[in-house]
Design a protein around this motif. Structure first.
Motif, PDB file in Angstrom:
ATOM      1  N   LYS A 190      -9.067   1.001   7.611  1.00 33.83           N
ATOM      2  CA  LYS A 190      -7.863   1.041   7.571  1.00 33.83           C
ATOM      3  C   LYS A 190      -7.507   1.555   6.012  1.00 33.83           C
ATOM      4  O   LYS A 190      -6.516   2.499   5.886  1.00 33.83           O
ATOM      5  N   GLU A 218      -8.199   5.145   5.439  1.00 32.59           N
ATOM      6  CA  GLU A 218      -7.537   6.086   6.378  1.00 32.59           C
ATOM      7  C   GLU A 218      -6.159   6.231   5.319  1.00 32.59           C
ATOM      8  O   GLU A 218      -5.603   7.339   5.189  1.00 32.59           O
ATOM      9  N   LYS A 219      -5.556   5.137   4.723  1.00 29.03           N
ATOM     10  CA  LYS A 219      -4.415   4.971   4.008  1.00 29.03           C
ATOM     11  C   LYS A 219      -4.702   6.138   2.765  1.00 29.03           C
ATOM     12  O   LYS A 219      -3.699   6.802   2.269  1.00 29.03           O
ATOM     13  N   GLN A 225      10.000  -5.963   6.354  1.00 30.85           N
ATOM     14  CA  GLN A 225      10.186  -4.798   5.579  1.00 30.85           C
ATOM     15  C   GLN A 225      11.054  -3.848   6.145  1.00 30.85           C
ATOM     16  O   GLN A 225      11.609  -3.049   5.356  1.00 30.85           O
ATOM     17  N   CYS A 226      10.945  -3.815   7.271  1.00 26.56           N
ATOM     18  CA  CYS A 226      11.997  -2.908   8.015  1.00 26.56           C
ATOM     19  C   CYS A 226      13.211  -3.138   7.904  1.00 26.56           C
ATOM     20  O   CYS A 226      14.518  -2.530   7.664  1.00 26.56           O
ATOM     21  N   ARG A 282       4.116  -7.059  14.820  1.00 25.48           N
ATOM     22  CA  ARG A 282       5.465  -6.566  14.542  1.00 25.48           C
ATOM     23  C   ARG A 282       6.496  -7.468  14.886  1.00 25.48           C
ATOM     24  O   ARG A 282       7.215  -7.029  16.129  1.00 25.48           O
ATOM     25  N   GLY A 309      -1.953  -2.537  11.133  1.00 24.37           N
ATOM     26  CA  GLY A 309      -2.472  -1.258  11.262  1.00 24.37           C
ATOM     27  C   GLY A 309      -1.933  -0.308  10.000  1.00 24.37           C
ATOM     28  O   GLY A 309      -1.154  -0.802   9.190  1.00 24.37           O
ATOM     29  N   PRO A 310      -2.581   0.795  10.228  1.00 26.93           N
ATOM     30  CA  PRO A 310      -1.944   2.020   8.948  1.00 26.93           C
ATOM     31  C   PRO A 310      -0.426   2.038   9.391  1.00 26.93           C
ATOM     32  O   PRO A 310      -0.160   1.994  10.830  1.00 26.93           O
ATOM     33  N   GLU A 311       0.328   2.284   8.592  1.00 31.64           N
ATOM     34  CA  GLU A 311       1.719   2.433   8.933  1.00 31.64           C
ATOM     35  C   GLU A 311       1.947   3.828   9.688  1.00 31.64           C
ATOM     36  O   GLU A 311       2.892   3.786  10.347  1.00 31.64           O
ATOM     37  N   GLN A 312       1.002   4.654   9.738  1.00 34.67           N
ATOM     38  CA  GLN A 312       1.148   6.118  10.237  1.00 34.67           C
ATOM     39  C   GLN A 312       0.571   5.911  11.661  1.00 34.67           C
ATOM     40  O   GLN A 312       0.854   6.780  12.310  1.00 34.67           O
ATOM     41  N   GLY A 313       0.085   4.817  12.185  1.00 35.03           N
ATOM     42  CA  GLY A 313      -0.482   4.730  13.164  1.00 35.03           C
ATOM     43  C   GLY A 313      -1.716   4.644  13.555  1.00 35.03           C
ATOM     44  O   GLY A 313      -2.497   4.933  12.738  1.00 35.03           O
ATOM     45  N   GLN A 314      -2.308   4.148  14.473  1.00 35.57           N
ATOM     46  CA  GLN A 314      -3.789   3.982  14.811  1.00 35.57           C
ATOM     47  C   GLN A 314      -4.210   5.665  14.962  1.00 35.57           C
ATOM     48  O   GLN A 314      -3.726   6.166  15.833  1.00 35.57           O
ATOM     49  N   MET A 315      -5.443   5.716  14.210  1.00 32.79           N
ATOM     50  CA  MET A 315      -5.833   7.233  14.319  1.00 32.79           C
ATOM     51  C   MET A 315      -6.484   7.865  15.741  1.00 32.79           C
ATOM     52  O   MET A 315      -6.107   8.864  16.032  1.00 32.79           O
ATOM     53  N   ARG A 370      -3.412   8.751  17.324  1.00 30.81           N
ATOM     54  CA  ARG A 370      -2.671   9.969  16.609  1.00 30.81           C
ATOM     55  C   ARG A 370      -3.655  11.186  17.051  1.00 30.81           C
ATOM     56  O   ARG A 370      -3.105  12.113  17.394  1.00 30.81           O
ATOM     57  N   ASP A 407       5.563  10.512   4.785  1.00 33.72           N
ATOM     58  CA  ASP A 407       4.612   9.685   4.672  1.00 33.72           C
ATOM     59  C   ASP A 407       5.093   8.220   3.703  1.00 33.72           C
ATOM     60  O   ASP A 407       4.930   7.220   4.115  1.00 33.72           O
ATOM     61  N   CYS A 416       5.805   4.604   5.055  1.00 37.12           N
ATOM     62  CA  CYS A 416       4.953   3.279   4.379  1.00 37.12           C
ATOM     63  C   CYS A 416       5.976   2.236   3.625  1.00 37.12           C
ATOM     64  O   CYS A 416       5.687   1.357   3.465  1.00 37.12           O
ATOM     65  N   ASN A 426       6.726  -0.398   8.791  1.00 38.73           N
ATOM     66  CA  ASN A 426       5.229  -1.046   8.628  1.00 38.73           C
ATOM     67  C   ASN A 426       4.338  -0.499   9.914  1.00 38.73           C
ATOM     68  O   ASN A 426       3.447  -1.568  10.103  1.00 38.73           O
ATOM     69  N   ALA A 471       4.048   0.834  14.284  1.00 34.67           N
ATOM     70  CA  ALA A 471       4.634   0.468  15.418  1.00 34.67           C
ATOM     71  C   ALA A 471       3.726  -0.651  16.094  1.00 34.67           C
ATOM     72  O   ALA A 471       2.511  -0.985  15.611  1.00 34.67           O
TER      73      ALA A 471
END
Lengths: 448, 448
Positions: A8, A11-12, A139-140, A299, B105-111, B114, B322, B326, B330, B332
């Protein structure tokens, strides 16, 4: 899980590079003529956690066999109690049936969940279910609240502080540029340090429209006393300010601390700002299932906006917040809401999550004892999953590096939370008992 | 489910009243001295759907035994295929185990999600997984994109239009006040009507920084042709504008339409803006699992921001997006993401969701045939769950009321989507086959 955490983190750390690098280097990229949002330009470049990730990576290159233990990012590690995941799984499977299928829920959240939060989290505080807005996390909600307030308000934050209040304020246009120390023009930074019992000298704090206040605090771990919160509420009432009270760690307040003096004693630690008389007219509260029930990935959170809270023109803040929730958001996942209900609706659920919180609290106690035995000034940990350790005369990043080098333990440099955190590191109790004990043993051995 | 729908609608309609009423009436409420966000003041009072709910309620009072059928709000009704909910339930139960627990998880979603979106939704379009940002739905992405762009950009929208683009633009400060017709100063409204094949005459559209374009369109149901989208992309490239392409209904484009001419013929209907050459430098695409997999309550979507998309200063839009993701978000729900993966990763999942889409598409065909048989001008429905029916010389709200009165069927007045929708109603195919057939029978009987 370290593998999960590392992937993770990698990736970030990779992402911004990946997005930008290839195109800049190879060709003169086509450009639109759209100007970059000047507020985005003001945001300071480094994020704290990616910076830590890079140091983590570098450490792993240097010591490929090191068993690194992360007491850094405040991410939960304990499994979610089965009583909660069973309810979520059952709800999910029912979505495959005609009877159980549900589409859009109300943007403000399922009424049964709003009701159970009003009743179980705010007993005798006069919070109505219609004042509870379910969200996908604190946070949201901070972002939505900053959209609500808009660019013209002035804000105050604690120093050190969780960065979300400030960063979202910068994005909506509340600030000027940042100075060298990372302080944005236009924001009032309220120093919270051991010297002032982690509570600002309000006689020296200028009036602002909005005051963000987090208790139990991230990063210092300090839970404000009833006397402190009364002072805060009085200050807001005198100034006509709005408090945004971040209670994401409320569940970590020890029962003894909370109930001492019937919840009203000066030294008791309120779990909610609404325990303080007069708060309804001046305070919004945000809270979360993340650190309480391990919902960091699932979440779920909420905001309370009391009906009595009014703008200067007399219009209710809740009405505009309702509009924000309906326009910028479409409700938290119904599956997460089913889980939230299972956490709170039954004594079985409540007992199960209390047991999880107890695990992290015991971890925090171990960490406090460890640093105390090393002769360090240690704060937090009693009513919080965060332990705040002072290293007088030293720079946070140097301490972070030394601890990592000597013990393979990741912490968070206090200066990452603002200039007021310089000289401290934050140590998180979110890890398995085994790893915390192992980290404690290494700290005792190599930091003595 | 009507009971569910009604209680949801009642709840929505009640809320703002509940929040405000008691305190205003009883006492002079205390007020803060915080000024209301002037952008919130600009937002027009009525929301479309609560207004419809109130008419719905009034109708139920007048006809307590009426079996009202809602073809109004675009909410899915078909159960989610078991292959998807099983995967979600399995993921959820694993959260109760040491091995299966996952926190943030990553804020951008699970790789993995994606990656599967990049591969399955954008085959041969050069979309990289790092350019796909997983979200909790397209509406939330619209809000985040508007935060990204900020107050200084100019925007264009279709007329009629889904209201989210405009309302979020008002909130971040992109507009002046609204006029009597509901048009905000500073926004360019691009008329899309049968007369111009639902595509604006771009020679008469002024340059704006951002162009919001939805295809298949909500509310008109029109899927833009490849020729139209090429024209749009060329227009954006000439003007240095950014297109935000809302593809939430892409899954409703008929295979025949999409693949005709190998996807490149003038009359083919692209499912993605990235099928158009040159789009990567000027277009963001947003999409959703809501209308595709019945995830309206589960909440899952994504945005694609290509690396080539640059601001005037050459900086990548993706880097700022991005940062928004972030900071204001946080990630989905991990449970929803497990469901999204099950929709797309296997042929079994993809076939299952295609079957659900086929149900609504057949419903839409029934509705198109019904209105056509009544001699009405009917649009949409072929590549969309929405049917757009013209009632020349009449006002939308009058037609809405007449249909409700005569047939107990709820539609949506076209004027609720902007002045360009006046004289139309939108009829949604999101309901069970039985109810759609019953609604069709009533319409044929009473509207003839």
């Amino acid at each position: 899980m370290p593998a999960n955490m590392i992937s993770k983190i990698l990736e970030k750390a990779d992402l911004p590079l990946d997005v930008t690098a290839p195109h800049v280097v190879k060709t003169e990229a086509a450009r639109t003529s759209v100007l970059r949002n000047p507020n985005m330009e003001k945001l300071q470049k480094g994020y704290l956690f990616p910076e830590i990730s890079m140091k983590h990576e570098a450490h792993l290159k240097k010591y490929p066999d090191a068993k690194v233990i992360s007491l850094g990012i405040g991410d939960t590690t304990e499994p979610i109690p089965r009583v909660i995941t069973s309810a979520m799984a059952e709800y999910t499977l029912a979505l495959s049936t005609q009877e159980g299928y549900q589409g859009y829920g109300p943007e403000q959240g399922q009424m049964n969940l709003r009701k159970v939060i009003a009743e179980k989290v705010y007993p005798n505080m006069g919070i109505k279910e219609s004042e509870v807005f379910i969200s996908d996390g604190a946070q949201c909600d901070i972002a939505r609240l900053q959209m609500l307030f808009g660019p013209n308000v002035t804000i105050a934050v604690q120093d050190p502080t969780f960065p979300g209040y400030v960063d979202n304020g910068v994005i909506v246009g509340q600030t000027g540029e940042a100075d060298e120390a990372g302080r944005y023009a236009g924001i009032s930074y309220m120093r919270c340090a051991p010297e002032n019992h982690f509570f600002p000298d309000l006689s020296r704090v200028p009036r602002t429209d909005v005051i963000f206040f987090c208790s139990p605090n991230n990063p210092t771990g300090h839970a404000a006393s009833a006397a402190q919160l009364r002072e805060l509420v009085d200050f807001a009432r005198r100034n006509g300010s709005i408090i945004v009270f971040d209670a994401a760690y409320a569940w970590y307040v020890s029962e003894d601390d909370e109930e001492e003096g019937g919840g009203g004693g000066n030294n008791s630690k309120p779990r909610s700002i609404y325990e303080v008389p007069g708060a309804r007219e001046v305070a919004i509260e945000i809270c979360s299932f993340s650190k309480f029930a391990g919902f960091t990935g699932v979440r779920l959170g909420w905001a309370v906006v009391p009906g009595e809270l009014r703008y200067a023109d007399g219009s209710p803040v809740a009405r505009d917040f309702d509009r924000i929730v309906c326009t910028c958001f479409n409700g938290a996942s119904s599956v997460a809401q089913a889980g939230g209900l299972a956490c709170l609706a039954t004594e079985e659920g409540r007992a199960a999550v209390r047991r999880v919180v107890a695990v992290y609290k015991e971890n925090a106690r171990v960490l406090v004892d460890t640093f105390a035995s090393l002769g360090k000034e240690v704060y937090g940990g009693a009513d919080s999953p965060y332990v705040w350790v002072r290293f007088p005369g030293r720079r946070s990043w140097d301490v972070f590096a030394e601890i990592l080098e000597k013990t393979h333990v990741i912490t968070v440099p206090g200066s990452g939370f603002g200039p007021g955190g310089e000289g401290f590191v934050r140590v998180s109790a979110f890890n398995s008992r085994d790893r915390v004990l192992e980290a404690a043993a290494r700290l005792r051995k190599y930091l003595a």
